[in-house]
Design an enzyme around this catalytic site. Sequence first.
Site, PDB file in Angstrom:
ATOM      1  CB  SER A   1     -10.587   1.405  20.586  1.00 18.93           C
ATOM      2  OG  SER A   1     -10.303   0.272  21.399  1.00 18.93           O
TER       3      SER A   1
ATOM      4  CE1 TYR B   1     -10.802  -1.890  15.819  1.00 18.26           C
ATOM      5  CE2 TYR B   1      -9.961  -1.585  18.047  1.00 18.26           C
ATOM      6  CZ  TYR B   1     -10.991  -1.503  17.140  1.00 18.26           C
ATOM      7  OH  TYR B   1     -12.216  -1.022  17.541  1.00 18.26           O
TER       8      TYR B   1
END
Length: 254
Positions: A145, A158
């Site tokens: 990410s 996350y």
Amino acid sequence: MGGRLQGKRALVTGSTSNIGRAIAEAFSAEGAHVIVSGRSAERGGVVVDGIRARSGRADFVKADLDGSAEASYALAREAMSVLGGGIDILVNNAGIYPGDSTADTDEKTFDQVYAVNVKAPFFLTAAIAPAMVEAGGGAIINLGSWITRLGVPVGALYSSTKGAVETLTRAWAAEFGPRGVRVNAISPGVILEPTPGVAHPGEVMMNGTPAGGMGEPQAVAHAAVYLASEEAAFVHGIVLDVDGGRTTTAVIAA
């Protein structure tokens, strides 16, 4: 239908929607036999039916990758069985994203996110990579990410899991690459299927980028096809940014 992955057998986790679905569809369009995997048999069936309607090869294997080694090994066994004994391409895409602040994250959520986002792909790779080595090679693609390198004020939990995945990518490239298994990662920006007339909160995160807005899942799928194909035979241990320039470039408005 293309042929860059002709005859290859692929498992894509979390492929009943968004990025995972787009990757499964792109792989099948390039000739791969794809295992679509996720928790919802209904959504998985829709993806499989769509692929078959376009003359592709796909099957659904239900899996709840909760982080336990057994869940990952069970998915590996069933996918290999359905594919006829082996997996040539593994895409570790399944993940969950709680948007809580650090102070609002409880221990149960912390453990769950690490279980799904880190432990599950770790043990799935442990189950599949050695079989790839025995078969003569393969390709593993992990999903990272953009927020692992560009901090944002929400989603610290996350982003830390995706940082772990990107680190595992490099470690696995060193571990398995010399034995014929290429391991790489893709780091997407804000990627969502467009909904006409509906604004998404993620849109603002792509302001000031060269792309100027959110990307579509197909952008990540194209990158995955490249990394899975022989065109990337000399590519090991990279994190390929597919983020509209979010982590590398700032556009200064006139």
